[in-house]
Motif scaffolding. Structure first.
Motif, PDB file in Angstrom:
ATOM      1  N   SER A  17       1.106  -1.228  -0.641  1.00  0.00           N
ATOM      2  CA  SER A  17      -0.268  -0.143   0.372  1.00  0.00           C
ATOM      3  C   SER A  17       1.233   1.355   0.213  1.00  0.00           C
ATOM      4  CB  SER A  17      -0.671  -0.445   1.129  1.00  0.00           C
ATOM      5  OG  SER A  17      -1.841  -1.164   0.984  1.00  0.00           O
ATOM      6  N   VAL A  18       1.912   1.232   0.690  1.00  0.00           N
ATOM      7  CA  VAL A  18       2.627   2.332   0.967  1.00  0.00           C
ATOM      8  C   VAL A  18       3.583   2.337  -0.243  1.00  0.00           C
ATOM      9  CG1 VAL A  18       4.635   3.583   2.359  1.00  0.00           C
ATOM     10  CG2 VAL A  18       3.144   2.451   3.177  1.00  0.00           C
ATOM     11  N   ASN A  19       4.094   1.505  -1.010  1.00  0.00           N
ATOM     12  CA  ASN A  19       4.892   1.142  -1.782  1.00  0.00           C
ATOM     13  C   ASN A  19       3.863   1.561  -3.354  1.00  0.00           C
ATOM     14  OD1 ASN A  19       6.044   0.920  -3.990  1.00  0.00           O
ATOM     15  ND2 ASN A  19       5.611  -1.026  -4.931  1.00  0.00           N
ATOM     16  N   ILE A  20       2.405   1.809  -3.463  1.00  0.00           N
ATOM     17  CA  ILE A  20       1.481   2.225  -4.154  1.00  0.00           C
ATOM     18  C   ILE A  20       1.281   3.597  -3.861  1.00  0.00           C
ATOM     19  CG2 ILE A  20      -0.708   2.094  -5.631  1.00  0.00           C
ATOM     20  CD1 ILE A  20      -0.938  -0.812  -4.751  1.00  0.00           C
ATOM     21  N   ILE A  21       1.809   4.502  -3.125  1.00  0.00           N
ATOM     22  CA  ILE A  21       1.350   5.732  -2.493  1.00  0.00           C
ATOM     23  C   ILE A  21       2.055   6.518  -2.964  1.00  0.00           C
ATOM     24  CG2 ILE A  21       0.547   7.480  -1.003  1.00  0.00           C
ATOM     25  CD1 ILE A  21      -1.022   4.805   0.563  1.00  0.00           C
ATOM     26  N   PHE A  22       3.519   5.472  -3.062  1.00  0.00           N
ATOM     27  CA  PHE A  22       4.386   6.534  -3.365  1.00  0.00           C
ATOM     28  C   PHE A  22       4.820   6.652  -4.603  1.00  0.00           C
ATOM     29  CE2 PHE A  22       9.433   6.772  -4.220  1.00  0.00           C
ATOM     30  CZ  PHE A  22       9.084   7.464  -3.005  1.00  0.00           C
ATOM     31  N   ASN A  24       2.356   6.198  -7.200  1.00  0.00           N
ATOM     32  CA  ASN A  24       0.873   6.985  -7.983  1.00  0.00           C
ATOM     33  C   ASN A  24       1.097   7.543  -8.737  1.00  0.00           C
ATOM     34  OD1 ASN A  24       1.359   8.834  -6.021  1.00  0.00           O
ATOM     35  ND2 ASN A  24      -1.167   8.155  -5.245  1.00  0.00           N
ATOM     36  N   ASP A  25       1.876   8.845  -8.520  1.00  0.00           N
ATOM     37  CA  ASP A  25       1.751  10.536  -9.486  1.00  0.00           C
ATOM     38  C   ASP A  25       2.720   9.997 -10.349  1.00  0.00           C
ATOM     39  OD1 ASP A  25       4.273   9.756  -7.921  1.00  0.00           O
ATOM     40  OD2 ASP A  25       4.601  12.774  -7.852  1.00  0.00           O
ATOM     41  N   LEU A  26       4.502   8.712 -11.005  1.00  0.00           N
ATOM     42  CA  LEU A  26       4.530   8.774 -11.879  1.00  0.00           C
ATOM     43  C   LEU A  26       3.842   8.679 -13.065  1.00  0.00           C
ATOM     44  CD1 LEU A  26       7.978   5.331 -12.227  1.00  0.00           C
ATOM     45  CD2 LEU A  26       5.999   6.001 -14.127  1.00  0.00           C
ATOM     46  N   ASN A  34       2.104   5.500 -23.179  1.00  0.00           N
ATOM     47  CA  ASN A  34       1.402   4.693 -22.059  1.00  0.00           C
ATOM     48  C   ASN A  34       1.860   4.395 -21.463  1.00  0.00           C
ATOM     49  OD1 ASN A  34      -1.311   4.781 -23.713  1.00  0.00           O
ATOM     50  ND2 ASN A  34      -0.956   3.637 -24.919  1.00  0.00           N
ATOM     51  N   PRO A  35       1.963   4.210 -19.602  1.00  0.00           N
ATOM     52  CA  PRO A  35       2.371   3.715 -19.149  1.00  0.00           C
ATOM     53  C   PRO A  35       1.821   2.213 -17.820  1.00  0.00           C
ATOM     54  CG  PRO A  35       1.508   6.074 -18.330  1.00  0.00           C
ATOM     55  CD  PRO A  35       1.634   5.940 -19.389  1.00  0.00           C
ATOM     56  N   PHE A  36       2.127   1.018 -17.534  1.00  0.00           N
ATOM     57  CA  PHE A  36       1.341   0.277 -16.996  1.00  0.00           C
ATOM     58  C   PHE A  36       2.153   0.183 -15.304  1.00  0.00           C
ATOM     59  CE2 PHE A  36       0.262   0.047 -21.118  1.00  0.00           C
ATOM     60  CZ  PHE A  36      -1.142   0.613 -21.108  1.00  0.00           C
ATOM     61  N   LEU A  37       1.494   0.256 -14.460  1.00  0.00           N
ATOM     62  CA  LEU A  37       2.277  -0.045 -13.272  1.00  0.00           C
ATOM     63  C   LEU A  37       1.873  -1.116 -12.792  1.00  0.00           C
ATOM     64  CD1 LEU A  37       2.466   3.777 -11.726  1.00  0.00           C
ATOM     65  CD2 LEU A  37       4.121   2.118 -13.444  1.00  0.00           C
ATOM     66  N   PHE A  38       2.530  -2.006 -12.159  1.00  0.00           N
ATOM     67  CA  PHE A  38       2.546  -3.145 -11.220  1.00  0.00           C
ATOM     68  C   PHE A  38       3.682  -3.779  -9.760  1.00  0.00           C
ATOM     69  CE2 PHE A  38       1.652  -7.332  -9.979  1.00  0.00           C
ATOM     70  CZ  PHE A  38       0.156  -7.380  -9.514  1.00  0.00           C
ATOM     71  N   ALA A  39       3.096  -3.029  -8.649  1.00  0.00           N
ATOM     72  CA  ALA A  39       3.946  -3.239  -7.736  1.00  0.00           C
ATOM     73  C   ALA A  39       5.559  -2.279  -7.788  1.00  0.00           C
ATOM     74  CB  ALA A  39       4.484  -5.353  -7.123  1.00  0.00           C
ATOM     75  N   ASP A  40       6.679  -2.989  -8.447  1.00  0.00           N
ATOM     76  CA  ASP A  40       7.772  -2.411  -8.355  1.00  0.00           C
ATOM     77  C   ASP A  40       8.127  -2.702 -10.278  1.00  0.00           C
ATOM     78  OD1 ASP A  40       8.496  -5.018  -8.506  1.00  0.00           O
ATOM     79  OD2 ASP A  40      10.582  -4.998  -7.178  1.00  0.00           O
ATOM     80  N   CYS A  68      12.906   9.206 -11.324  1.00  0.00           N
ATOM     81  CA  CYS A  68      13.351   7.998  -9.953  1.00  0.00           C
ATOM     82  C   CYS A  68      14.455   9.122  -9.752  1.00  0.00           C
ATOM     83  CB  CYS A  68      14.309   6.953 -10.791  1.00  0.00           C
ATOM     84  SG  CYS A  68      12.798   6.392 -11.566  1.00  0.00           S
ATOM     85  N   THR A  69      14.942  10.435  -9.763  1.00  0.00           N
ATOM     86  CA  THR A  69      16.367  10.679  -9.777  1.00  0.00           C
ATOM     87  C   THR A  69      15.984  11.476  -8.416  1.00  0.00           C
ATOM     88  OG1 THR A  69      17.437  10.778 -11.853  1.00  0.00           O
ATOM     89  CG2 THR A  69      18.269  12.662 -10.275  1.00  0.00           C
ATOM     90  N   THR A  70      14.752  12.301  -8.674  1.00  0.00           N
ATOM     91  CA  THR A  70      13.537  13.503  -7.839  1.00  0.00           C
ATOM     92  C   THR A  70      13.792  12.330  -6.643  1.00  0.00           C
ATOM     93  OG1 THR A  70      13.367  14.653  -9.401  1.00  0.00           O
ATOM     94  CG2 THR A  70      12.090  14.912  -7.481  1.00  0.00           C
ATOM     95  N   TRP A  71      13.499  11.112  -6.768  1.00  0.00           N
ATOM     96  CA  TRP A  71      12.477  10.672  -5.619  1.00  0.00           C
ATOM     97  C   TRP A  71      13.077  10.027  -5.354  1.00  0.00           C
ATOM     98  CZ3 TRP A  71       8.339  12.958  -2.792  1.00  0.00           C
ATOM     99  CH2 TRP A  71       8.435  13.586  -3.820  1.00  0.00           C
TER     100      TRP A  71
END
Length: 339
Positions: A17-22, A24-26, A34-40, A68-71
């Motif tokens: 859940s923390v990972n998804i919140i972290f 979610n603005d990517l 088209n970006p597709f996200l799942f876990a990492d 990625c560099t920013t975060w």
């Protein structure tokens, strides 16, 4: 572009859940792909038809790297690749465009494993069939080593369905086989399993299936196809609305009153076996009682299973692969039924 992130936070400790919140603005930093996200895991998908499209994809890769560099997130350089899916002739006229990240070129892969599926750049599923067959046989051998031959048949059957068949049928709507050699390859898994479950190495495959009340794997794939359609119609997803891809027959004819689907013409073998094309033909073969999408899912599944079981008893022949389906996908049967 296919990319797998190596995050500087431990998902097992912080939780997904923390990972998804972290992250979610990517997607907001991606402008054209088209970006597709799942876990990492992160995938950027883009249709490339010109040099401008290639430059836009490289810009998105740069923006992803900057995010990625920013975060303070690190990309695992050994786990990102480019998978180019196109017709082989296009490769000859258009050599691979080199994409880069952090001044290092991305490797072009011929296959990529994603969420349990082995996807090849020519959209052949042969490698995936090899993968799931290997997994299924390992699971079956594990059961054989762990469970006594004298164990209850119901116990061995339950273990087979849970540990073996689930491996073989996972996500079958995407990759269901249509070549006889692949159909036999996968059906052979259940042939061996039924021999072990019943400790019967002499009777026919049909009689073993009848004794165990099991349907052939190819029948099970077709049931999964239909149930996915029914579930998608009853409970459409925010990410995928199946009504955007299928069309019910309209008008005042008797055919249109039975919830039939419009069948699109397909001139290529690969496209006619694609889920959204084959499901229209399979759905139209169903009796009217199975086309009531207002019925509860459990009732629909039970009725569907009974219908396939009756078809199995009347038509299945162990040595004829074309009888392994309600709607055989081989070219000979397709030509006979739809030409």
């Amino acid at each position: 572009m296919w990319n797998q992130e190596c995050m500087n936070m431990n998902p097992g400790r912080t939780g997904y859940s923390v990972n998804i919140i972290f992250i979610n603005d990517l997607p907001e930093c991606i402008s054209s792909a088209n970006p597709f996200l799942f876990a990492d895991d992160t995938k950027l998908v883009k249709c490339i038809t010109s040099t401008e499209d290639q430059l836009e994809l490289q810009t998105d890769i740069n923006q992803l790297s900057s995010w990625c560099t920013t975060w303070n997130m690190q990309l695992n350089e050994g786990k990102y690749n480019v998978l180019r899916i196109t017709h082989p002739s296009w490769h000859e006229d258009n050599p691979n465009t080199l994409y880069s990240i952090h001044n290092s070129h991305l490797n072009f892969a011929t296959k990529e494993k994603d969420l349990g599926l082995c996807i090849a750049n020519n959209l052949s599923w042969s490698l995936h069939y090899n993968l799931i067959s290997s997994k299924a046989y390992r699971a079956l051998n594990l059961i054989r080593r762990t469970i006594s031959m004298k164990s209850e048949t119901s116990t061995k059957k339950s273990l087979y369905i849970t540990l073996v068949r689930s491996q073989v049928t996972y996500c079958s709507q995407v990759w269901r086989p249509n070549l006889i050699k692949d159909i036999q390859k996968l059906e052979r898994i259940q042939r061996r399993a039924t021999k072990f479950i019943l400790n019967d190495y002499s009777s026919s495959y049909r009689s073993r299936l009848s004794d165990l009340k099991l349907l052939p794997l190819m029948y099970w794939f077709e049931i999964q196809d239909i149930m996915f359609l029914v579930k998608s119609l009853k409970e459409p997803s925010d990410n995928f609305n199946i009504r955007d891809h299928i069309k019910f027959v309209t008008g005042r004819t008797r055919f249109s009153c039975n919830n039939k689907l419009t069948v699109q013409a397909n001139h290529y073998s690969a496209s006619r076996h694609f889920y959204l094309n084959r499901i229209t033909r399979l759905w139209n073969l169903m009796p009217t009682m199975l086309m009531d999408i207002s019925a509860p899912l459990t009732s629909t599944k039970n009725t569907l299973h009974h219908y396939f079981w009756e078809h199995f008893k009347q038509n299945f022949v162990s040595d004829i692969p074309c009888t392994y389906h309600l709607m055989c996908p081989c070219n000979r049967c397709y030509t006979r039924n739809y030409s």
